[in-house]
Design a protein around this motif. Structure first.
Motif, PDB file in Angstrom:
ATOM      1  N   GLU A   1       6.209  12.957  -1.568  1.00 52.01           N
ATOM      2  CA  GLU A   1       6.673  14.343  -1.455  1.00 52.01           C
ATOM      3  C   GLU A   1       5.507  15.319  -1.573  1.00 52.01           C
ATOM      4  N   THR A   2       4.584  15.023  -2.513  1.00 50.11           N
ATOM      5  CA  THR A   2       3.445  15.920  -2.730  1.00 50.11           C
ATOM      6  C   THR A   2       2.540  15.966  -1.504  1.00 50.11           C
ATOM      7  N   GLN A   3       2.220  14.781  -0.952  1.00 56.48           N
ATOM      8  CA  GLN A   3       1.348  14.735   0.219  1.00 56.48           C
ATOM      9  C   GLN A   3       2.016  15.378   1.431  1.00 56.48           C
ATOM     10  N   ALA A   4       3.320  15.163   1.585  1.00 58.09           N
ATOM     11  CA  ALA A   4       4.036  15.784   2.702  1.00 58.09           C
ATOM     12  C   ALA A   4       3.980  17.304   2.596  1.00 58.09           C
ATOM     13  N   LEU A   5       4.087  17.797   1.368  1.00 51.70           N
ATOM     14  CA  LEU A   5       4.002  19.241   1.130  1.00 51.70           C
ATOM     15  C   LEU A   5       2.623  19.761   1.541  1.00 51.70           C
ATOM     16  N   LYS A   6       1.567  19.010   1.186  1.00 58.60           N
ATOM     17  CA  LYS A   6       0.206  19.429   1.532  1.00 58.60           C
ATOM     18  C   LYS A   6       0.005  19.462   3.051  1.00 58.60           C
ATOM     19  N   GLU A   7       0.611  18.490   3.755  1.00 59.47           N
ATOM     20  CA  GLU A   7       0.408  18.397   5.196  1.00 59.47           C
ATOM     21  C   GLU A   7       1.420  19.204   5.999  1.00 59.47           C
ATOM     22  N   GLY A   8       2.389  19.815   5.298  1.00 57.87           N
ATOM     23  CA  GLY A   8       3.368  20.654   5.974  1.00 57.87           C
ATOM     24  C   GLY A   8       4.339  19.893   6.850  1.00 57.87           C
ATOM     25  N   ILE A   9       4.660  18.645   6.460  1.00 58.37           N
ATOM     26  CA  ILE A   9       5.615  17.840   7.215  1.00 58.37           C
ATOM     27  C   ILE A   9       6.638  17.254   6.248  1.00 58.37           C
ATOM     28  N   THR A  10       7.672  16.623   6.777  1.00 59.68           N
ATOM     29  CA  THR A  10       8.695  16.028   5.920  1.00 59.68           C
ATOM     30  C   THR A  10       8.195  14.683   5.388  1.00 59.68           C
ATOM     31  N   PRO A  11       8.763  14.208   4.264  1.00 58.72           N
ATOM     32  CA  PRO A  11       8.386  12.885   3.764  1.00 58.72           C
ATOM     33  C   PRO A  11       8.579  11.791   4.810  1.00 58.72           C
ATOM     34  N   ARG A  12       9.646  11.857   5.582  1.00 62.22           N
ATOM     35  CA  ARG A  12       9.871  10.845   6.617  1.00 62.22           C
ATOM     36  C   ARG A  12       8.760  10.874   7.663  1.00 62.22           C
ATOM     37  N   GLU A  13       8.366  12.073   8.103  1.00 62.50           N
ATOM     38  CA  GLU A  13       7.290  12.192   9.088  1.00 62.50           C
ATOM     39  C   GLU A  13       5.976  11.663   8.517  1.00 62.50           C
ATOM     40  N   LEU A  14       5.726  11.948   7.237  1.00 64.37           N
ATOM     41  CA  LEU A  14       4.513  11.462   6.597  1.00 64.37           C
ATOM     42  C   LEU A  14       4.498   9.939   6.565  1.00 64.37           C
ATOM     43  N   CYS A  15       5.630   9.341   6.197  1.00 66.02           N
ATOM     44  CA  CYS A  15       5.707   7.884   6.111  1.00 66.02           C
ATOM     45  C   CYS A  15       5.554   7.240   7.480  1.00 66.02           C
TER      46      CYS A  15
ATOM     47  N   PRO B   1       0.833  -1.211   0.000  1.00 63.03           N
ATOM     48  CA  PRO B   1       0.000   0.000   0.000  1.00 63.03           C
ATOM     49  C   PRO B   1       0.863   1.256   0.000  1.00 63.03           C
ATOM     50  N   TYR B   2       0.461   2.240  -0.814  1.00 62.25           N
ATOM     51  CA  TYR B   2       1.253   3.455  -0.896  1.00 62.25           C
ATOM     52  C   TYR B   2       1.070   4.291   0.364  1.00 62.25           C
ATOM     53  N   CYS B   3       2.167   4.884   0.806  1.00 56.69           N
ATOM     54  CA  CYS B   3       2.208   5.504   2.129  1.00 56.69           C
ATOM     55  C   CYS B   3       1.852   6.994   2.079  1.00 56.69           C
ATOM     56  N   ASN B   4       0.729   7.314   1.438  1.00 54.13           N
ATOM     57  CA  ASN B   4       0.312   8.715   1.442  1.00 54.13           C
ATOM     58  C   ASN B   4      -1.178   8.856   1.709  1.00 54.13           C
TER      59      ASN B   4
END
Length: 695
Positions: free
Chosen positions: A83-97, A38-41
């Motif tokens: 990267e796109t979802q992290a940008l929308k949520e205002g967090i880093t890609p690592r934090e999003l994952c 499953p994609y992590c976004n």
């Protein structure tokens, strides 16, 4: 409490010790199982769950027949979407994952999905294994350098992936087209085609086009070996017909028929696996780039790296084609990557890989006459399932009973409630509860002297039909599960419990029978208890919590799936406390849940007073295009027929062909002509689809 269970080899289910990692054993059947990562976004909806993770979980529990299985899954974490979802949520890609990995893990845990290991792709081992495969492709001359024009942000001085660019569609003039597709007219795009392109990171930045060099895997040169492998694996693994190879063994994939083309394995991104470039390599152009995720090059390697994160002996599973069979579960949109693309990578790598043996795909699960929609919050998404108060077992049963194995299926609250009340409660649950309550109340919870231990004879004087029917259904169950026909397997379980109910009814099990013919009554309850024991094994892959409850009520250890009906719970055995397995759901709850998960409906478009009116600055052609697009969008919101869904699939497939042709470089006259022909075919398909909608 006293347990008396027949002692026989293979009777009980083999349960690994906690923390023990199962490894393949030479000469035995070893099954490696994966479900699409499953994609992590985002969070999974019910269609995602039945399409891969739940289906794979059922098959992995088929190890009740004492096969050695390893079930691997995890979150797919690199790439542009992260990267796109992290940008929308205002967090880093690592934090999003980190956030979504935990959310996925908790969701699957609630659904009782029992991975042997649920990992993730953003790990050092994933980087190491991915880079090794890349270097092996390079060593075997299966990579080629190509240049392509890409969008570039002058202010940030970096190339922009498609999803980081938006602008005006060159076809319909919609001003919010993405770099890969225009949602207004539905056309696939290349980001360099956009008019007035804008950077999503900062819309004031200037976006231009620059040429960027990338490495491409030479799928064209590998194709003959890939086709040979597909035919062989299809034959040995008994694949079901899919979009790559049909039931007669003919290759039907348009990309194969048109000839595979080199596919990019590198990208200009930061969040990903770095392309390995030695310091003394004279070609340093790839330094700073990452291995491609959007083409699934790096993503499919996740199955391997996640196994490596579980055990240092991972190569016993992944480089062992003689002793290991790989079963992969996914939705139909992932077939190409698992049957053509990644097997080509494995072939080009040059090592003796464990490759796909059996492919299990599903069509789409739709929701209440339409589609699941995260943007409109329409439908049940994984974490919200428990908010209904329905147990995970009921969810699992209903989803698996409607598994879209050969055609799209529809989730319906009314059908879900009926499945619980009519099948689980009145059939399966009734048989278990009626028999065990009678043993508890009339025999003090102790199995009476009724039958000799071991297999029951199909020539039994009284119950020959009953025993023969159960044995026949047991074979049907085993055949269905071996063929990965999970829905049929579940239906067979319910037929066996139905046969159990009929047996109790025809035998006249009641206090009068116990008084008038105690020998026959003891025989009936003994056979009923042992059929319940069989059912605990059959239902375990589908509803493990229900199986555990049955075993607790029987006070018996977990058993394996038998070949024939036998007496294994012996006289003198004391059962546990009988309890209802299921509860009735009031029909009115359907309306409540429908309202709860209806989501936000898009606002209706007010009709124009004069439909021939053209806005200032808009030509009649553009106005007509916009009106047509609005019509298509309105049609898409409602339920679609099977024919319409088939046309949509054709359009998507042809759109992918067009996109690949546009991405190919250098441009030649022949390539331009081929691209134009593919675009013409796409237009024709869309026109035919529009005509279908009008009818």
């Amino acid at each position: 409490m006293s347990q008396k269970i027949r002692s026989a080899e293979g009777l009980l289910r083999s349960v690994p010790e906690p923390g023990q990692v199962v490894l393949p054993k030479e000469g035995e059947e070893n099954v490696l199982i994966t479900s699409a990562l499953p994609y992590c976004n985002n969070v999974p909806h019910l269609g995602n769950i039945i399409g891969s993770t739940l289906s794979a979980d059922v098959y992995s529990r088929k190890g009740t027949r004492n096969r050695r299985t390893l079930y691997i899954c995890g979150t797919d974490e690199y790439g542009t979407a992260t990267e796109t979802q992290a940008l929308k949520e205002g967090i880093t890609p690592r934090e999003l994952c980190d956030k979504y990995h935990e959310l996925h893990r908790e969701t699957y845990k609630w659904f009782d999905i029992g991975f042997d290991y649920f990992g993730r792709t953003s790990t050092p081992l994933h980087t190491e294994i991915s880079q090794e495969i890349y270097l092996n492709l390079q060593k075997h001359d299966n990579l080629i350098r190509q240049e392509k024009e890409q969008t570039y942000c002058e202010d940030d001085q970096k190339f922009l992936a498609d999803r980081f660019v938006e602008g005006t569609c060159p076809h319909c003039n919609s001003d919010d087209a993405r770099g890969d597709q225009c949602d207004t007219c539905g056309r696939t795009l290349d980001a360099v085609e956009l008019i007035n392109p804008r950077c999503l990171l900062d819309k004031t930045h200037k976006v231009v086009t620059h040429v960027s060099a990338h490495m491409y895997v030479r799928l064209d040169s590998i194709q003959p070996r890939t086709e040979e492998w597909i035919r062989e694996s299809w034959r040995k693994g008994k694949w079901s017909p899919n979009s790559v190879i049909n039931g007669e063994g003919a290759l039907v994939d348009a990309r194969l028929k048109g000839g595979l083309r080199p596919s990019p394995v590198t990208r200009d991104l930061k969040w990903g696996v770095p392309v390995p470039v030695a310091d003394d390599d004279p070609d340093q152009e790839m330094k700073g780039k990452v291995l491609s995720h959007c083409t699934k090059f790096e993503a499919c390697i996740g199955y391997v790296s996640i196994t490596a994160n579980l055990t240092p002996d991972w190569k016993q599973w992944w480089f062992n084609p003689k002793d290991v069979h790989l079963y992969q579960f996914m939705g139909k949109d992932n077939v190409y990557f698992h049957t053509i693309y990644f097997p080509s990578i494995q072939i080009g790598d040059g090592r003796d890989w464990t490759t796909l043996h059996h492919l299990s795909t599903t069509e789409y699960l739709n929701y209440e006459g339409g589609k699941f929609s995260k943007s409109h919050n329409r439908g049940v998404f994984g974490p919200a399932a428990k908010e209904t108060g329905l147990p995970a077992s009921v969810w699992r049963y209903y989803l698996l009973s409607t598994r879209p194995e050969t055609a799209d299926s529809m989730f319906s609250w009314d059908d879900c409630i009926a499945a619980n009340n009519n099948v689980l409660l009145n059939n399966f649950g009734n048989f278990v509860n009626r028999a065990l309550k009678f043993i508890s109340s009339q025999y003090g919870g102790v199995i009476p002297e009724g039958d000799s231990p071991g297999p029951l004879s199909p020539n039994d004087e009284i119950d020959s039909d009953f025993i023969s029917d159960v044995n026949s259904l047991l074979k049907d169950y085993t055949d269905a599960m071996d063929a990965v026909k999970l829905r049929l397997g579940l239906q067979t379980v319910m037929l066996i419990s139905q046969r159990g109910n009929l047996y109790l009814q025809s035998s006249g099990l009641n206090k009068a029978l116990m008084t008038e013919n105690p020998t026959r009554c003891a025989q009936v309850v003994t056979r009923a208890a042992n059929l319940i024991y069989v059912l605990s094994a059959l239902i375990y892959p589908f509803m493990p919590a229900t199986a555990a409850s049955i075993l607790a009520q029987l006070n018996a250890p977990a058993r394996a799936v038998p070949d024939v009906f036998s007496v294994d719970i012996l006289p003198g055995h004391r059962i546990g406390t009988p309890e209802h397995l299921f509860k009735k759901i009031e029909e009115k709850m359907g309306d409540a849940w429908r309202a709860k998960f209806a989501g936000i409906k898009p606002a209706p478009v007010a009709p124009l007073a004069d439909e021939t009116h053209v806005a200032p600055g808009m030509s009649k052609r553009k106005a007509a295009t916009k009106k047509a697009a609005q019509g298509e969008a309105a049609e898409a919101d409602g339920p679609k027929s099977a024919e319409a869904l088939a046309w949509d699939a054709k359009i998507t497939e042809q759109g992918n062909v067009v996109r690949e042709l546009k991405a190919k470089s250098p441009r030649t006259l022949e390539l331009d002509e081929e691209t134009a022909a593919a675009i013409a075919d796409l237009k024709k398909l869309k026109a035919e689809r529009a005509a279908l909608a009008k009818n």
